[in-house]
Design a protein around this motif. Sequence first.
Motif, PDB file in Angstrom:
ATOM      1  N   UNK A   1       0.842  -1.188   0.000  1.00 25.35           N
ATOM      2  CA  UNK A   1       0.000   0.000   0.000  1.00 25.35           C
ATOM      3  C   UNK A   1       0.886   1.249   0.000  1.00 25.35           C
ATOM      4  N   UNK A   2       0.595   2.167  -0.857  1.00 27.34           N
ATOM      5  CA  UNK A   2       1.408   3.383  -1.001  1.00 27.34           C
ATOM      6  C   UNK A   2       1.085   4.371   0.113  1.00 27.34           C
ATOM      7  N   UNK A   3       2.090   5.123   0.513  1.00 28.06           N
ATOM      8  CA  UNK A   3       1.811   6.200   1.458  1.00 28.06           C
ATOM      9  C   UNK A   3       1.412   7.443   0.656  1.00 28.06           C
ATOM     10  N   UNK A   4       0.942   8.467   1.346  1.00 29.44           N
ATOM     11  CA  UNK A   4       0.429   9.653   0.660  1.00 29.44           C
ATOM     12  C   UNK A   4       1.494  10.308  -0.218  1.00 29.44           C
ATOM     13  N   UNK A   5       2.696  10.477   0.295  1.00 34.85           N
ATOM     14  CA  UNK A   5       3.748  11.172  -0.471  1.00 34.85           C
ATOM     15  C   UNK A   5       4.058  10.433  -1.777  1.00 34.85           C
ATOM     16  N   UNK A   6       4.152   9.115  -1.711  1.00 35.06           N
ATOM     17  CA  UNK A   6       4.412   8.330  -2.926  1.00 35.06           C
ATOM     18  C   UNK A   6       3.243   8.447  -3.900  1.00 35.06           C
ATOM     19  N   UNK A   7       2.027   8.298  -3.378  1.00 38.96           N
ATOM     20  CA  UNK A   7       0.828   8.401  -4.221  1.00 38.96           C
ATOM     21  C   UNK A   7       0.745   9.793  -4.850  1.00 38.96           C
ATOM     22  N   UNK A   8       0.965  10.832  -4.056  1.00 36.16           N
ATOM     23  CA  UNK A   8       0.910  12.221  -4.554  1.00 36.16           C
ATOM     24  C   UNK A   8       1.907  12.424  -5.689  1.00 36.16           C
ATOM     25  N   UNK A   9       3.141  11.959  -5.492  1.00 37.18           N
ATOM     26  CA  UNK A   9       4.164  12.103  -6.533  1.00 37.18           C
ATOM     27  C   UNK A   9       3.761  11.363  -7.811  1.00 37.18           C
ATOM     28  N   UNK A  10       3.220  10.162  -7.655  1.00 40.83           N
ATOM     29  CA  UNK A  10       2.784   9.385  -8.815  1.00 40.83           C
ATOM     30  C   UNK A  10       1.637  10.086  -9.543  1.00 40.83           C
ATOM     31  N   UNK A  11       0.699  10.665  -8.791  1.00 36.06           N
ATOM     32  CA  UNK A  11      -0.436  11.355  -9.403  1.00 36.06           C
ATOM     33  C   UNK A  11       0.030  12.633 -10.116  1.00 36.06           C
ATOM     34  N   UNK A  30      -5.747  17.310  -2.879  1.00 31.88           N
ATOM     35  CA  UNK A  30      -5.184  15.969  -3.053  1.00 31.88           C
ATOM     36  C   UNK A  30      -5.112  15.235  -1.718  1.00 31.88           C
ATOM     37  N   UNK A  31      -4.728  15.935  -0.670  1.00 30.99           N
ATOM     38  CA  UNK A  31      -4.648  15.338   0.658  1.00 30.99           C
ATOM     39  C   UNK A  31      -6.032  14.886   1.129  1.00 30.99           C
ATOM     40  N   UNK A  32      -7.026  15.739   0.948  1.00 31.14           N
ATOM     41  CA  UNK A  32      -8.394  15.389   1.337  1.00 31.14           C
ATOM     42  C   UNK A  32      -8.913  14.205   0.521  1.00 31.14           C
ATOM     43  N   UNK A  36     -10.038  10.613   2.011  1.00 30.54           N
ATOM     44  CA  UNK A  36     -11.415  10.181   1.798  1.00 30.54           C
ATOM     45  C   UNK A  36     -11.529   8.839   1.083  1.00 30.54           C
ATOM     46  N   UNK A  37     -10.757   8.659  -0.009  1.00 33.08           N
ATOM     47  CA  UNK A  37     -10.946   7.436  -0.801  1.00 33.08           C
ATOM     48  C   UNK A  37      -9.673   6.628  -1.027  1.00 33.08           C
ATOM     49  N   UNK A  38      -8.561   7.090  -0.500  1.00 34.56           N
ATOM     50  CA  UNK A  38      -7.330   6.312  -0.593  1.00 34.56           C
ATOM     51  C   UNK A  38      -6.591   6.502  -1.903  1.00 34.56           C
ATOM     52  N   UNK A  39      -5.709   5.559  -2.158  1.00 27.60           N
ATOM     53  CA  UNK A  39      -4.809   5.626  -3.319  1.00 27.60           C
ATOM     54  C   UNK A  39      -5.538   5.159  -4.577  1.00 27.60           C
ATOM     55  N   UNK A  40      -6.281   6.063  -5.195  1.00 26.49           N
ATOM     56  CA  UNK A  40      -7.003   5.716  -6.423  1.00 26.49           C
ATOM     57  C   UNK A  40      -6.017   5.607  -7.587  1.00 26.49           C
ATOM     58  N   UNK A  41      -6.480   5.034  -8.666  1.00 22.92           N
ATOM     59  CA  UNK A  41      -5.625   4.845  -9.841  1.00 22.92           C
ATOM     60  C   UNK A  41      -5.338   6.178 -10.531  1.00 22.92           C
ATOM     61  N   UNK A  42      -4.291   6.170 -11.350  1.00 27.22           N
ATOM     62  CA  UNK A  42      -3.931   7.364 -12.121  1.00 27.22           C
ATOM     63  C   UNK A  42      -5.070   7.779 -13.044  1.00 27.22           C
ATOM     64  N   UNK A  43      -5.705   6.815 -13.685  1.00 29.91           N
ATOM     65  CA  UNK A  43      -6.800   7.123 -14.592  1.00 29.91           C
ATOM     66  C   UNK A  43      -7.951   7.811 -13.855  1.00 29.91           C
ATOM     67  N   UNK A  44      -8.330   7.269 -12.706  1.00 31.92           N
ATOM     68  CA  UNK A  44      -9.406   7.884 -11.918  1.00 31.92           C
ATOM     69  C   UNK A  44      -9.003   9.267 -11.412  1.00 31.92           C
TER      70      UNK A  44
END
Length: 179
Positions: A1-11, A30-32, A36-44
């Motif tokens: 499971x990705x943490x927020x910083x990794x997910x944010x950078x990927x997005x 982005x933080x909110x 709220x919904x977690x690490x959604x996909x890049x497409x979403x």
Amino acid sequence: MANFADWRDRMLRAVWRQGDDLPEEVSDWMSELYEEIGAISEENFCELWTSRTFSMARAAFQVVKDSAEEETRKKITGEEYCYIDYMIDPETGPVGVVRIKSEEVSTPDWEEILGTMAEGVQEFIMSHYRIVWPICETHRSGLHVGYFHGLSVWNCREGATGGHVVKAINPATCLQEGV
């Protein structure tokens, strides 16, 4: 499971924004979203980014349109006026670009969108009605979109100091005295 910083950078890489200074408003959103919904996909994420940008552009257009119509007594409506729209072109990026006249924006940042909508409405008024809007009452010259302390503003480029802020683009926004 990705943490927020990794997910944010990927997005941010997904929306081609890596390395850019991200407005606080967008970072907070982005933080909110992540909370709220977690690490959604890049497409979403790209779909949400585009939907948010387009929704904000419609709201910003209304603010600028109302101000322009009040000040000029001219309607910013009709078949000859191309309202805001957006498109997604895989060759130019993964997120949609909101367009108004020749102006474009693709970031869900209120002030950037407001400035873009102001330039588009200004372009329409100049080309359709052949009048300059808005005008600096002091120098009797046309104003230009600018940014001051994170707010989108109308700037005058005249005067002894080489220019000054005249007013916020959003009439509901108050600027500090002496600006």
